[in-house]
Scaffold this motif. Structure first.
Motif, mmCIF file in Angstrom:
data_model
loop_
_atom_site.group_PDB
_atom_site.id
_atom_site.type_symbol
_atom_site.label_atom_id
_atom_site.label_comp_id
_atom_site.label_asym_id
_atom_site.label_seq_id
_atom_site.Cartn_x
_atom_site.Cartn_y
_atom_site.Cartn_z
ATOM 1 N N ARG A 175 1.345 1.742 9.702
ATOM 2 C CA ARG A 175 1.811 2.919 9.477
ATOM 3 C C ARG A 175 0.897 3.959 9.462
ATOM 4 N N CYS A 179 5.189 -4.864 -6.225
ATOM 5 C CA CYS A 179 4.039 -4.346 -6.181
ATOM 6 C C CYS A 179 2.764 -5.248 -6.858
ATOM 7 N N ASP A 233 4.034 5.446 -3.262
ATOM 8 C CA ASP A 233 5.392 5.604 -3.808
ATOM 9 C C ASP A 233 6.517 4.627 -4.118
ATOM 10 N N ALA A 234 6.510 3.950 -2.980
ATOM 11 C CA ALA A 234 7.516 2.817 -3.031
ATOM 12 C C ALA A 234 7.041 1.742 -4.107
ATOM 13 N N CYS A 235 5.733 1.840 -4.607
ATOM 14 C CA CYS A 235 5.250 0.792 -5.713
ATOM 15 C C CYS A 235 5.988 1.333 -7.078
ATOM 16 N N THR A 276 0.677 -1.250 0.035
ATOM 17 C CA THR A 276 0.073 0.062 -0.023
ATOM 18 C C THR A 276 0.723 1.314 0.076
ATOM 19 N N ASN A 277 2.063 1.252 -0.082
ATOM 20 C CA ASN A 277 2.877 2.319 -0.024
ATOM 21 C C ASN A 277 2.975 2.936 -1.739
ATOM 22 N N ASN A 307 -1.890 6.699 9.286
ATOM 23 C CA ASN A 307 -2.950 7.203 8.158
ATOM 24 C C ASN A 307 -2.917 8.755 8.293
ATOM 25 N N TYR A 344 0.914 1.293 -8.670
ATOM 26 C CA TYR A 344 0.156 0.901 -7.441
ATOM 27 C C TYR A 344 -1.367 1.115 -8.095
ATOM 28 N N GLN A 361 5.470 14.289 -4.873
ATOM 29 C CA GLN A 361 5.266 12.855 -4.652
ATOM 30 C C GLN A 361 5.655 11.971 -5.904
#
Ligand SMILES: NC(=O)C1=CN([C@@H]2O[C@H](COP(=O)(O)OP(=O)(O)OC[C@H]3O[C@@H](n4cnc5c(N)ncnc54)[C@H](OP(=O)(O)O)[C@@H]3O)[C@@H](O)[C@H]2O)C=CC1
Ligand SMILES: Cc1cn([C@H]2C[C@H](O)[C@@H](COP(=O)(O)OP(=O)(O)O[C@H]3O[C@@H](C)C(=O)[C@@H](O)[C@H]3O)O2)c(=O)[nH]c1=O
Length: 301
Positions: free
Chosen positions: A172, A88, A79-81, A76-77, A174, A138, A259
């Motif tokens: 994490r 992902c 940006d990390a996706c 669900t991160n 919200n 994502y 972002q």
């Protein structure tokens, strides 16, 4: 009483679903971590499960053969996706394929959680009839997973939600818990005023699912709050309800925030279908934040 598997049970939504359903259904919780984050008790059981492990998924589901499977597990991160496209896809799409494949032989009701990010945000607010146009890894992975569930031949609910907020252990931040933490510590925050949505109180999401299940209302649903608000205005509202200093909140634009993954500008939901089919309406944001304040007061003792 039905038997119900919650996958991704250690997440924000997973823990809230356990809270909602544990006295009503027999719950089998599963998530990637060794231990449960929501205190395990005799009312539900917990199993470590990585949904990217096909054999483990088959083994777990086919041992239990539940009446209902709810999948909340995801990477669900957002940006990390962008940086880890394979991980992902593996969790958000292949994991869902494994869950669906493993379910086919016993035919449960399959509930899958998706996102407002399937839309590009150019023409919000969106109903279930509107055409998705995902941007970013994502978002694309979540739409692909919707297609897996739609084509599964299982009875399903795809519940698209957004900007979830609520209380859970070890998850994490919200948006709401993050704003509270920053303002409580007297930190300035810069919040975008051009991203608009319909934030969702996690217990409301769970109530909606409960009611849709009771009414056997299947298909695609937008499950969010009903109030359309920018992230900036939402942050100010959070400050008001939690009696924090709103002057620490600076208004900025998404361009300034830079972002990594693209975000939809207006991905608010129309929730008429949910209201019609469930016979219920989500709390207003003020009410939901006040309820969350009470939940946090209990957690903080
Ligand atoms: N949060 C939000 O605002 C929104 C969320 N959604 C969707 O709702 C669902 C739930 O979100 P939320 O509860 O906030 O997410 P969380 O990240 O809090 O929970 C997801 C859970 O799934 C676990 N998980 C990750 N990978 C695997 C895996 N391979 N096998 C098993 N479990 C795994 C996570 O573990 P770990 O943390 O260790 O990775 C985590 O416990 C997701 O499908 C998400 O895409 C949709 C719209 C908005
Ligand atoms: C960190 C930060 C965020 N923001 C804003 C922009 C951002 O879109 C918003 C929330 O930040 P997040 O990184 O939590 O948002 P994001 O991870 O994009 O949130 C999403 O979660 C996933 C799982 C979803 O599916 C979406 O529906 C959505 O709720 O807050 C600021 O304005 N200033 C900041 O300093």
């Amino acid at each position: 009483m039905a038997s119900l598997i919650v996958v991704g049970a250690n997440g924000l939504l997973g823990q809230n679903l356990i809270k909602r359903f544990r006295k009503k259904h027999q719950i089998f919780a599963a998530s990637v971590e060794e231990q449960p984050f929501f205190p395990a008790d005799h009312v539900y059981s917990y199993t470590q499960l990585d949904i990217t492990n096909r054999v483990a998924v088959i083994d777990f589901l086919q041992t239990i053969k539940p009446d209902i499977v709810i999948n909340t597990a995801a990477f669900t991160n957002v940006d990390a996706c962008e940086e880890q496209p394979e991980h992902c896809w593996s969790v958000n799409v292949r994991g869902v394929e494994y869950l669906v494949d493993a379910s086919r032989s016993f035919n449960p009701i399959f509930i899958h959680v998706s996102t407002d990010y399937v839309f590009d945000g150019e023409n919000g607010p969106y109903s279930e009839e509107d055409e998705p146009n995902p941007r970013g890894n994502y978002a694309r992975s979540k739409l692909a997973a919707e297609h897996v569930v739609e084509n599964s031949n299982l009875e399903y609910i795809i519940a698209r939600t957004q900007v979830l907020f609520g209380v859970a252990n070890g998850v994490r931040h919200n948006f709401v818990t993050w704003v509270i933490e920053q303002l409580t510590n007297n930190k300035k925050i810069r919040i975008v005023d051009d991203q608009i949505g319909t934030p969702t109180y996690a217990p409301d999401f769970c109530e909606a699912i409960d009611r849709l299940l009771e009414r056997e209302a299947f298909g695609l649903f937008h499950v969010s709050g009903a109030e359309i608000i920018s992230r900036y205005d939402f942050a100010v509202k959070i400050a008001q309800v939690f009696e924090l200093d709103a002057s620490l909140i600076e208004r900025i634009t998404s361009k300034e925030l830079k972002q990594k993954a693209p975000r939809p500008m207006n991905s608010a939901f129309k929730v008429y279908k949910l209201i019609n089919y469930s016979g219920w309406e989500p709390h207003s944001l003020d009410e939901a934040l006040k309820l969350m304040k009470k939940e946090l007061a209990v957690v903080d003792g």
